[in-house]
Motif scaffolding. Structure first.
Motif, PDB file in Angstrom:
ATOM      1  N   GLY A 218       0.703  -1.073  -0.001  1.00 42.47           N
ATOM      2  CA  GLY A 218       0.014   0.067  -0.046  1.00 42.47           C
ATOM      3  C   GLY A 218       0.809   1.343  -0.001  1.00 42.47           C
ATOM      4  N   GLU A 219       2.139   1.151  -0.126  1.00 43.17           N
ATOM      5  CA  GLU A 219       2.994   2.443   0.157  1.00 43.17           C
ATOM      6  C   GLU A 219       3.250   3.029  -1.407  1.00 43.17           C
ATOM      7  OE1 GLU A 219       4.587   4.092   2.916  1.00 43.17           O
ATOM      8  OE2 GLU A 219       2.968   3.021   3.868  1.00 43.17           O
ATOM      9  N   PRO A 220       3.129   3.982  -1.653  1.00 46.31           N
ATOM     10  CA  PRO A 220       3.011   4.713  -2.787  1.00 46.31           C
ATOM     11  C   PRO A 220       4.701   4.216  -3.394  1.00 46.31           C
ATOM     12  CG  PRO A 220       2.259   6.436  -1.465  1.00 46.31           C
ATOM     13  CD  PRO A 220       2.530   5.388  -0.715  1.00 46.31           C
ATOM     14  N   VAL A 221       4.764   4.180  -4.594  1.00 48.18           N
ATOM     15  CA  VAL A 221       6.266   3.830  -5.054  1.00 48.18           C
ATOM     16  C   VAL A 221       6.567   4.875  -6.168  1.00 48.18           C
ATOM     17  CG1 VAL A 221       6.045   1.515  -4.639  1.00 48.18           C
ATOM     18  CG2 VAL A 221       5.284   2.033  -6.735  1.00 48.18           C
ATOM     19  N   HIS A 222       7.702   5.013  -6.234  1.00 48.77           N
ATOM     20  CA  HIS A 222       8.432   5.948  -7.242  1.00 48.77           C
ATOM     21  C   HIS A 222       9.493   5.302  -8.010  1.00 48.77           C
ATOM     22  CE1 HIS A 222       6.633   9.667  -5.156  1.00 48.77           C
ATOM     23  NE2 HIS A 222       6.915   8.565  -4.003  1.00 48.77           N
ATOM     24  N   THR A 223       9.367   5.467  -9.336  1.00 53.70           N
ATOM     25  CA  THR A 223      10.314   4.932 -10.104  1.00 53.70           C
ATOM     26  C   THR A 223      10.732   5.968 -11.469  1.00 53.70           C
ATOM     27  OG1 THR A 223      11.022   2.747 -11.290  1.00 53.70           O
ATOM     28  CG2 THR A 223       8.826   3.605 -11.441  1.00 53.70           C
ATOM     29  N   ASP A 224      11.764   5.479 -11.878  1.00 47.46           N
ATOM     30  CA  ASP A 224      12.159   6.105 -13.419  1.00 47.46           C
ATOM     31  C   ASP A 224      11.867   5.211 -14.455  1.00 47.46           C
ATOM     32  OD1 ASP A 224      12.750   8.378 -11.791  1.00 47.46           O
ATOM     33  OD2 ASP A 224      14.917   8.271 -12.265  1.00 47.46           O
ATOM     34  N   VAL A 225      11.689   5.582 -15.454  1.00 46.37           N
ATOM     35  CA  VAL A 225      11.488   4.651 -16.869  1.00 46.37           C
ATOM     36  C   VAL A 225      11.810   5.358 -18.109  1.00 46.37           C
ATOM     37  CG1 VAL A 225       9.099   5.199 -17.020  1.00 46.37           C
ATOM     38  CG2 VAL A 225       9.996   2.930 -17.884  1.00 46.37           C
ATOM     39  N   THR A 226      13.023   4.868 -18.501  1.00 46.33           N
ATOM     40  CA  THR A 226      13.284   5.598 -19.961  1.00 46.33           C
ATOM     41  C   THR A 226      12.580   4.852 -20.991  1.00 46.33           C
ATOM     42  OG1 THR A 226      15.294   6.082 -18.813  1.00 46.33           O
ATOM     43  CG2 THR A 226      15.473   6.117 -21.054  1.00 46.33           C
ATOM     44  N   LEU A 227      12.195   5.549 -21.716  1.00 47.03           N
ATOM     45  CA  LEU A 227      11.276   4.904 -22.921  1.00 47.03           C
ATOM     46  C   LEU A 227      12.294   4.452 -24.146  1.00 47.03           C
ATOM     47  CD1 LEU A 227       8.003   6.959 -22.726  1.00 47.03           C
ATOM     48  CD2 LEU A 227       8.375   4.774 -21.611  1.00 47.03           C
ATOM     49  N   ASN A 228      11.593   3.633 -25.197  1.00 48.75           N
ATOM     50  CA  ASN A 228      12.569   3.399 -26.286  1.00 48.75           C
ATOM     51  C   ASN A 228      12.827   4.746 -27.055  1.00 48.75           C
ATOM     52  OD1 ASN A 228      12.742   0.813 -25.638  1.00 48.75           O
ATOM     53  ND2 ASN A 228      10.640   0.473 -26.831  1.00 48.75           N
ATOM     54  N   ASP A 229      12.176   5.754 -26.949  1.00 47.17           N
ATOM     55  CA  ASP A 229      12.567   6.982 -27.752  1.00 47.17           C
ATOM     56  C   ASP A 229      13.207   7.799 -26.877  1.00 47.17           C
ATOM     57  OD1 ASP A 229      10.755   8.264 -25.633  1.00 47.17           O
ATOM     58  OD2 ASP A 229       9.073   8.559 -27.027  1.00 47.17           O
ATOM     59  N   GLY A 230      13.783   7.443 -25.766  1.00 53.71           N
ATOM     60  CA  GLY A 230      14.973   8.186 -25.149  1.00 53.71           C
ATOM     61  C   GLY A 230      14.293   9.137 -23.946  1.00 53.71           C
ATOM     62  N   ARG A 231      13.038   9.331 -23.931  1.00 54.56           N
ATOM     63  CA  ARG A 231      12.505  10.240 -22.761  1.00 54.56           C
ATOM     64  C   ARG A 231      12.676   9.466 -21.545  1.00 54.56           C
ATOM     65  NH1 ARG A 231       6.802  11.802 -24.664  1.00 54.56           N
ATOM     66  NH2 ARG A 231       6.851   9.734 -25.413  1.00 54.56           N
ATOM     67  N   THR A 232      12.946  10.133 -20.555  1.00 54.65           N
ATOM     68  CA  THR A 232      12.806   9.446 -19.112  1.00 54.65           C
ATOM     69  C   THR A 232      11.682  10.166 -18.443  1.00 54.65           C
ATOM     70  OG1 THR A 232      15.287   9.071 -19.361  1.00 54.65           O
ATOM     71  CG2 THR A 232      14.303   9.083 -16.974  1.00 54.65           C
ATOM     72  N   PHE A 233      11.044   9.278 -17.995  1.00 53.99           N
ATOM     73  CA  PHE A 233       9.846   9.836 -16.738  1.00 53.99           C
ATOM     74  C   PHE A 233      10.145   9.315 -15.499  1.00 53.99           C
ATOM     75  CE2 PHE A 233       8.050  10.231 -20.940  1.00 53.99           C
ATOM     76  CZ  PHE A 233       7.259  11.168 -20.955  1.00 53.99           C
ATOM     77  N   LYS A 234       9.736  10.297 -14.441  1.00 54.15           N
ATOM     78  CA  LYS A 234       9.548   9.961 -12.959  1.00 54.15           C
ATOM     79  C   LYS A 234       8.258   9.451 -12.756  1.00 54.15           C
ATOM     80  CE  LYS A 234      13.881  12.148 -11.553  1.00 54.15           C
ATOM     81  NZ  LYS A 234      14.315  10.767 -11.080  1.00 54.15           N
ATOM     82  N   LEU A 235       7.897   8.478 -12.214  1.00 54.64           N
ATOM     83  CA  LEU A 235       6.801   7.930 -11.998  1.00 54.64           C
ATOM     84  C   LEU A 235       6.257   7.814 -10.426  1.00 54.64           C
ATOM     85  CD1 LEU A 235       6.537   5.086 -14.250  1.00 54.64           C
ATOM     86  CD2 LEU A 235       5.876   7.312 -14.969  1.00 54.64           C
ATOM     87  N   ALA A 236       5.178   8.560 -10.171  1.00 51.07           N
ATOM     88  CA  ALA A 236       4.761   8.188  -8.593  1.00 51.07           C
ATOM     89  C   ALA A 236       3.522   7.485  -8.553  1.00 51.07           C
ATOM     90  CB  ALA A 236       4.661   9.617  -8.018  1.00 51.07           C
ATOM     91  N   LYS A 237       3.429   6.293  -8.046  1.00 52.56           N
ATOM     92  CA  LYS A 237       2.300   5.391  -8.273  1.00 52.56           C
ATOM     93  C   LYS A 237       1.610   5.346  -6.907  1.00 52.56           C
ATOM     94  CE  LYS A 237       3.762   2.452 -12.013  1.00 52.56           C
ATOM     95  NZ  LYS A 237       2.488   2.039 -12.351  1.00 52.56           N
ATOM     96  N   THR A 238       0.288   5.391  -6.908  1.00 49.61           N
ATOM     97  CA  THR A 238      -0.463   5.375  -5.469  1.00 49.61           C
ATOM     98  C   THR A 238      -1.701   4.447  -5.666  1.00 49.61           C
ATOM     99  OG1 THR A 238      -0.002   7.488  -5.352  1.00 49.61           O
ATOM    100  CG2 THR A 238      -1.611   6.559  -3.758  1.00 49.61           C
ATOM    101  N   LEU A 239      -1.978   3.690  -4.791  1.00 44.71           N
ATOM    102  CA  LEU A 239      -3.302   2.930  -4.928  1.00 44.71           C
ATOM    103  C   LEU A 239      -4.457   3.315  -4.597  1.00 44.71           C
ATOM    104  CD1 LEU A 239      -3.090  -0.360  -5.392  1.00 44.71           C
ATOM    105  CD2 LEU A 239      -2.795  -0.572  -2.764  1.00 44.71           C
ATOM    106  N   ILE A 240      -5.665   3.062  -5.539  1.00 41.70           N
ATOM    107  CA  ILE A 240      -6.968   3.611  -5.256  1.00 41.70           C
ATOM    108  C   ILE A 240      -7.914   2.603  -4.775  1.00 41.70           C
ATOM    109  CG2 ILE A 240      -8.934   4.954  -6.286  1.00 41.70           C
ATOM    110  CD1 ILE A 240      -7.281   5.287  -8.746  1.00 41.70           C
ATOM    111  N   HIS A 241      -8.656   2.882  -3.391  1.00 36.26           N
ATOM    112  CA  HIS A 241      -9.364   1.850  -3.122  1.00 36.26           C
ATOM    113  C   HIS A 241     -10.931   1.940  -3.107  1.00 36.26           C
ATOM    114  CE1 HIS A 241      -5.945   2.138  -0.351  1.00 36.26           C
ATOM    115  NE2 HIS A 241      -5.810   0.562  -0.489  1.00 36.26           N
ATOM    116  N   HIS A 242     -11.637   1.087  -3.149  1.00 37.90           N
ATOM    117  CA  HIS A 242     -13.226   1.191  -3.356  1.00 37.90           C
ATOM    118  C   HIS A 242     -13.484   1.699  -1.891  1.00 37.90           C
ATOM    119  CE1 HIS A 242     -14.106  -0.990  -6.820  1.00 37.90           C
ATOM    120  NE2 HIS A 242     -13.527  -1.991  -6.471  1.00 37.90           N
TER     121      HIS A 242
END
Ligand code: ADP
Length: 631
Positions: A218-242
């Motif tokens: 349940g803890e939000p996670v942060h990660t970096d992802v570099t796409l095939n086109d060379g762009r790098t995105f920083k992602l912050a992921k959070t869970l959504i609950h009913h």
């Protein structure tokens, strides 16, 4: 069944029917829904009390009137048509079903209701019972949910960062404008395929693993992802609950870090270029300047023919200005090196008292010129070690004391004192000088900010305190300032301290026994270091010390009068120690102030290297070995 029984049974049945009627009447009278009875032609025959509550009509205002009076104006005249349609077997709009409609309140406003109509056959008559439940609260709640949803949608779309929601099953259910734009699709349904194209090999698996981790803890996670086109995105992921608490989706907020990363790379390249430039300039500026200083010194000391008095003055001026320029260049280069993280400090336990005394001694001439008294109030018991990089700590002291002298009045005082705490010691440099305005104190350590001193005749570049502060911070020390305009300032530095010195005390107490006189040529650009060395040599009467600023000058001097031994500061080595030794003329050589971290290798047994800070004892032993034991 006898008569009596039949009679009783009839009475019971009557009672039962009467009882049921009463129940129904009570039900209709107390129901929280409007109940109306209408005949085949739409005329209202009866209405329960809640009709008044819901729509404001009195019983008599309704009974005998056509039910059309309760319909919104646009439906007027249609009721008869609906009924006829139903009676002739056509489509039933509300009869036998139930739907959401609007009823007209007596004051004209429309009330949202659920209308259910049922048909009753009484003898040959057909009547209809309409039940209206109030939907005002529900409608209002639904409207506000809709409003909030719209508002949220607008906000999410207004966010410049890509935002998307993916259900735990893998289906994408929401993506804002920035997201579809960044991914280059038209709608959320196309996201899955687009991501499959953009993510590098193994990327999907990594993100799935992160999603799994997020779902588990349940803890939000942060990660970096570099796409095939060379762009790098920083992602912050959070869970959504009913509402019930079960997680069902993950919202991801992305940030395109590509421009920032590119800017960082550019800045790193620029920084590297700056460092390269500075190190090149350091060599280019310092080498000729040291030459100027060295030859000026030679001229000043020249005896045959001796310079005339005015010539002496000119040369002294050249020498003084040269030294000032060298100090300035050193400060600027230090600052650049610190900013580039390229300065390596080697803190160790070192005796404090000699360092303070050396700093004071080296500045006595300046204090004398400015007619400022300079003294210390060190207690006799001060014989412990301070944990610092000795060279840099002396630089700090010299800077603070020279400022205290410079920004002072003729006849003013500068005092160096110490205050010992349990495991630290504070060294305070107090002056009776011009002081600093309170609102300027915060800018004191800004590089090149002279706090208006540039409008005075006092020399400086506004870099010393910036360097001082950075050096202190890197040595895990602290600096504090207090000041009063017209009264003076106090700069205090605090470092770890241990009362009992475990370090070998240098100089006279050193047990080394030279038997013959020797000449030592010391090549060291730092004047403070030269002074330190000169102090030690005063206690070694058989040794004569000559200091020069650079290697070429040393080589020139060695050519005419070869010394017994060269002592070379690590700072001037521009080649391997062996090569420098052969350039200088194959004499024994000691390389001093070698940073601990640096491994200096020499194949010659006539070269000794001494790590910084050099102790007098170690130096004495090295000279003993090279000059007499080995000879
Ligand atoms: P510089 O002395 O080369 O100008 P510093 O970085 O050493 O640069 O000091 C920055 C400024 O702080 C000085 O220009 C001066 O205005 C002020 N300052 C520093 N030390 C003192 C002091 N002891 N008394 C008054 N002002 C001082």
């Amino acid at each position: 069944m006898d008569n009596q029984t039949i009679k009783k049974s009839c009475t019971d049945k009557q009672c039962a029917v009467t009882g049921t009627d009463a129940h129904y009447q009570a039900l209709v009278a107390s129901a929280a829904a409007a109940i109306l009875v209408i005949d085949e032609s739409g005329v209202i025959i009866d209405a329960n009390p809640y009709t008044h509550t819901l729509l404001g009509y009195d019983h008599r205002q309704l009974v005998g009137n056509n039910v059309e009076c309760l319909m919104p104006p646009e439906h007027e005249g249609k009721h008869q048509h609906y009924l006829m349609q139903y009676l002739t077997g056509g489509e039933a709009k509300v009869i036998g079903t139930g739907r959401r409609v609007k009823a007209r309140h007596v004051d004209g406003h429309l009330v949202p209701v659920h209308l259910a109509v049922s048909e009753v056959q009484i003898d040959s008559r057909r009547e209809f019972i309409g039940i209206m439940s109030d939907l005002s609260a529900l409608t209002q709640a639904q409207a506000s949910v809709k409003h909030e949803r719209n508002q949220l949608k607008t906000i999410i779309n207004a966010i410049a960062n890509p935002v998307f929601v993916r259900e735990l099953g893998g289906r994408y259910t929401m993506a804002n404008h920035a997201c579809v734009q960044a991914v280059g699709v038209d709608n959320v349904e196309a996201l899955a395929d687009a991501f499959a194209q953009l993510l590098p090999k193994g990327g999907r698996e990594t993100l799935n693993a992160l999603d799994h981790q997020l779902t588990m803890n349940g803890e939000p996670v942060h990660t970096d992802v570099t796409l095939n086109d060379g762009r790098t995105f920083k992602l912050a992921k959070t869970l959504i609950h009913h509402l019930e608490g079960e997680p069902y989706a993950i919202v991801t907020v992305a940030y395109d870090a590509t421009p920032l990363l590119n800017a960082m790379k550019d800045a790193e390249r620029a920084n590297q270029a700056k460092s390269d430039f500075l190190s090149a300039m350091s060599h280019e500026l310092r080498t000729p300047l040291n030459c100027v200083l060295g030859y000026a010194q030679l001229l000043m000391n020249a005896t045959s023919p001796a310079l005339e008095a005015t010539q002496q003055q000119y040369v002294a001026q050249i020498h003084q200005s040269g030294r000032h320029l060298l100090a300035l260049i050193n400060d600027v280069l230090d600052l650049a090196k610190i900013e580039a993280g390229k300065i390596s400090l080697n803190p160790s336990w070192a005796p404090l008292r000699p360092m303070i005394c050396e700093a004071i001694d080296s500045l006595l001439p300046l204090a004398h010129r400015q007619t400022v008294s300079l003294r210390h109030t060190l207690p006799d018991t001060l014989n412990g070690d301070i944990y610092v990089d000795a060279t840099r700590f002396k630089q700090v002291l010299i800077n603070l004391i020279s400022n205290a002298i410079k920004y002072n009045h003729a006849g003013g005082r500068v005092t160096v004192s110490t205050r010992q705490q349990a495991e630290t010691i504070t060294i305070a440099v107090t002056d009776t000088g011009i002081g600093i305005e309170q609102d300027k104190l915060s800018a004191l350590f800004e590089p090149f900010n002279r706090l208006a001193a540039e409008q005075t005749h006092i020399e400086g570049a506004g870099v010393g305190l910036a360097v001082t502060q950075q050096l202190i911070a890197q040595m895990q020390g602290e600096i504090t300032v207090s000041s009063e305009v017209g009264k003076g300032s106090c700069f205090a530095v605090t470092f770890p301290y241990r009362g009992q010195s475990l370090t070998e005390i240098a100089s006279s107490s050193t047990p080394f026994t030279l038997t013959q006189p020797h000449r030592v040529l010391f090549i060291e650009p730092d004047v403070a270091q030269q002074r330190l060395m000169a102090d030690w040599f005063e206690d070694w009467p058989l040794l004569t010390l000559t200091c020069v600023h650079d290697l070429s000058l040393a080589a020139a001097m060695a050519h005419t009068t070869p010394p017994s031994l060269f002592m070379v500061s690590h700072a001037v080595l521009d080649d391997t120690a062996d090569q420098v030794q052969s350039r200088l003329g194959e004499r024994p050589m000691i390389v001093v102030n070698v940073p601990d971290t640096e491994s200096m290798q020499s194949h010659s047994d006539s070269i000794v290297t001494l790590a910084s800070p050099v102790s007098g004892a170690a130096l004495g032993r090295a000279m003993q070995t090279l000059l007499e034991d080995r000879a």
